[in-house]
Design an enzyme around this catalytic site. Structure first.
Site, PDB file in Angstrom:
ATOM      1  CG  HIS A 194      -2.226  -0.743   0.869  1.00  0.00           C
ATOM      2  ND1 HIS A 194      -2.602  -1.887   1.523  1.00  0.00           N
ATOM      3  CD2 HIS A 194      -3.175  -0.528  -0.070  1.00  0.00           C
ATOM      4  CE1 HIS A 194      -3.735  -2.329   1.001  1.00  0.00           C
ATOM      5  NE2 HIS A 194      -4.109  -1.525   0.038  1.00  0.00           N
ATOM      6  CB  CYS A 506     -10.415  -0.077  -8.964  1.00  0.00           C
ATOM      7  SG  CYS A 506     -10.792  -1.378  -7.792  1.00  0.00           S
TER       8      CYS A 506
HETATM    9  C1  PEP Z   1      -7.262  -4.404  -5.263  1.00  0.00           C
HETATM   10  O1  PEP Z   1      -7.202  -5.358  -4.478  1.00  0.00           O
HETATM   11  O2  PEP Z   1      -7.001  -4.501  -6.477  1.00  0.00           O
HETATM   12  C2  PEP Z   1      -7.639  -3.063  -4.783  1.00  0.00           C
HETATM   13  C3  PEP Z   1      -7.858  -2.090  -5.634  1.00  0.00           C
HETATM   14  O3  PEP Z   1      -7.729  -2.859  -3.457  1.00  0.00           O
HETATM   15  P1  PEP Z   1      -6.464  -2.720  -2.479  1.00  0.00           P
HETATM   16  O4  PEP Z   1      -5.236  -2.525  -3.306  1.00  0.00           O
HETATM   17  O5  PEP Z   1      -6.740  -1.550  -1.581  1.00  0.00           O
HETATM   18  O6  PEP Z   1      -6.492  -4.016  -1.725  1.00  0.00           O
END
Ligand code: PEP
Ligand code: MG
Length: 550
Positions: A194, A506
């Site tokens: 993240h 996303c």
């Molecule tokens: C994903 O898992 O692709 C996502 C967009 O959520 P995160 O990266 O916050 O887990």
């Protein structure tokens, strides 16, 4: 002599050439002196002044964070403010100066250690953890007593600092970016951790998974940090620096050229539209939305707003934050993902649920909607905030870690109930995040209860290929473009088409131009990505021709 160019496990974007500052998160060495009785009054006054200066500095930092509406570090600083005026720290340190005839730093250090020993025996894990806050507050006062600028929490003040640490949490990334760091390098981390996602969002060059960097580099060393290629060079030769300076100039020209795409529609060469939206982690990233012509927010990772918070902000406070997103997008769409906290963010888990996380396998444990179902009050409070904001613009609600249609039905029922009780209009669209392979397999069922799908490829790849998304050892498997991923996408889109609902992507794959053509041809409705990637993808899309594959 050639200077080696070394590779990192994960990267954001951009290039930085700068001087290294290592973040020393240990203790500041202090002088230990005995004083005469006639020096006591001055020493006590010196301590009080150190505390006053610390308080002034904290107040200023809180004000700045308030203006930016960065809630997370603000809450920690408020705890520090309380500790600074706690007689257990101040009065007892003064008493120790008077009785033991020692200097302020020494007396303070002893008192901090005493308090920390008491904290260490406390059973409540939350309070036990606050021992770190005592250490930080003490370090701040000691720094003022010694007239030092902080070197462990703040950059040294030059305009070309590259910070190096064992790890940076997402809040650190934003904080150091604001303080003017030109780049960050962490020993820990992998491709889609993240912190690196946040760095991509704000356009800060960052490398993660750079093993041994702390022992290889010294403060003041020069580094070329190439987050385009994911490489770094320590103490490069003059001609390498020159080469990179030319490269940076070229990048600048490319960026200027990209600006032309800020006001163009997101369409293929033959006019097929695929909206390009923004992924946001912090509200203060909104300044970049207009610059790149983002067509709404496709993913707001709401949990980052609450990182380090002691509790979830009340619905009105949350609503204000979502309303700012609406304003920044001229009324939306703004896609707020429900809190995706869990075992992978144990501190946040504890602070928001009040429980200790005990699961042995966090990525497979209580996360996302599974956790929210277990703590319905938290879910209710967030839905309340989102629904309040939805009265003033187009808010979409996105549910993370879904593996059954019941989970969506439950969220919908709760929304309806809240609207009924509070006399709010129900005009929100509820979407399912497709990020667990089970959700793909039951996509037909999920499509019947969802208004849209959003494919979270970061987790979908992790769970499909059984590879940890932030483990540098398995990055080669994670990023291998395994054919199973395309099959998962096709399966999901087919189910959505049968039900007539749109699909967004996303995860980080949305910003990978190797995939843009596939997404276009799969009839993906929108791609949501870090703001930084929107212009290059729009330019790439403009060169493609639409050839449907389903
Ligand atoms: C994903 O898992 O692709 C996502 C967009 O959520 P995160 O990266 O916050 O887990
Ligand atoms: Mg995810």
């Amino acid at each position: 002599m050639n200077v080696p160019v070394l590779k990192a496990a994960g990267k954001s974007t951009g290039i930085a050439i700068g001087r290294i500052q290592k973040l020393t998160r240990g203790r500041i060495p202090i002088p230990e002196k005995n004083i005469r009785p006639d020096e006591v009054a001055d020493e006590v006054e010196r301590l009080k002044q150190g505390i006053r200066h610390s308080l002034d500095e904290l107040n200023l930092e809180c004000e700045q964070l308030e203006q930016l509406e960065i809630l997370d570090p603000l809450l920690i600083l408020e705890v520090h403010r309380m500790l600074l005026s706690d007689p257990e720290l101040t009065d007892k340190t003064i008493a120790s100066i008077e009785q033991n005839l020692i200097n302020a730093e020494w007396a303070l250090r002893q008192q901090i250690d005493r308090i920390k020993t008491i904290f260490a025996t406390i059973e409540d894990p939350y309070l036990r953890e606050r021992s770190d806050d005592i250490e930080q507050v003490g370090a701040r006062i000691i720094r003022h007593l010694q007239g030092h600028e902080p070197d462990h929490e703040r950059i040294a003040g030059t305009s070309d600092t590259i910070l190096i640490a064992d790890d940076f949490n997402p809040v650190d990334v934003v904080k150091f970016w604001r303080q003017g760091a030109v780049g960050l390098v962490a020993e820990q981390g992998g491709m889609n951790a993240h912190n690196i996602i946040v760095a991509r969002g704000i356009g800060l060059p960052m490398l993660v998974g750079v093993s041994d960097i702390l022992s290889r580099a010294r403060d003041g060393d020069i580094m070329i940090l190439d987050a385009e290629l994911g490489t770094w060079t320590l103490n490069p030769q003059a001609q390498d620096i020159r080469k990179y300076e030319l490269f940076c100039d070229a990048l600048h020209i490319v960026e200027q050229d990209l600006q032309a795409y800020a006001s163009r529609p997101s369409t293929s060469e033959d006019g097929h539209a695929m909206a390009l939206q923004a992924n946001l982690e912090f509200v203060d990233e909104i300044s970049m939305l207009q610059q790149v012509g983002a067509e709404g927010i496709g993913l707001f990772r709401s949990e980052f707003m609450f990182m380090n918070a002691r509790q979830l902000p009340d619905p009105a406070t949350q609503a204000r934050c979502y309303e700012r997103l609406l304003q920044a997008t001229d009324g939306g769409p703004v896609t707020v993902r429900l809190l995706d906290i869990g075992g992978d963010k144990p501190l946040l888990f504890r602070e928001i649920t009040g429980h200790e996380y005990t699961g042995a396998n966090p990525a497979l444990g209580l996360r996302g909607i599974r956790l929210l179902r277990q703590w319905p009050k938290i879910l209710q409070q967030q839905l309340n905030g989102i629904l309040l904001a939805s009265q003033s613009g187009m808010i979409q609600l996105l549910v993370p870690m879904v593996a059954s249609s019941e989970e969506i039905e439950l969220v919908r029922e709760m929304c309806e109930q809240i609207c009924r009780h509070q006399g709010l209009a129900f005009n929100i669209r509820i979407g399912t995040m497709i990020e667990v392979p089970a959700a793909v397999m039951i996509a037909d069922e999920l499509a019947k209860v969802s208004d849209f799908f959003s494919i979270g490829t970061n987790d979908l790849i992790q769970y499909t290929l059984a590879t940890d998304r932030s483990d540098e050892e398995t990055d080669h498997i994670y990023g291998s473009g395994h054919p199973a991923i395309l099959k998962m996408l096709e399966y999901t889109v087919r189910a959505a088409k049968r039900q007539g609902i749109p699909v967004t992507v996303c995860g980080e794959l949305a910003a990978d131009d190797n995939w843009t053509e596939t997404f276009l041809n799969l009839d993906i409705h929108a791609l949501s990505m870090s703001t930084h990637n929107i212009l290059p993808i729009r330019k790439h899309l403009a060169k493609l021709r639409y050839q449907p594959i389903l």
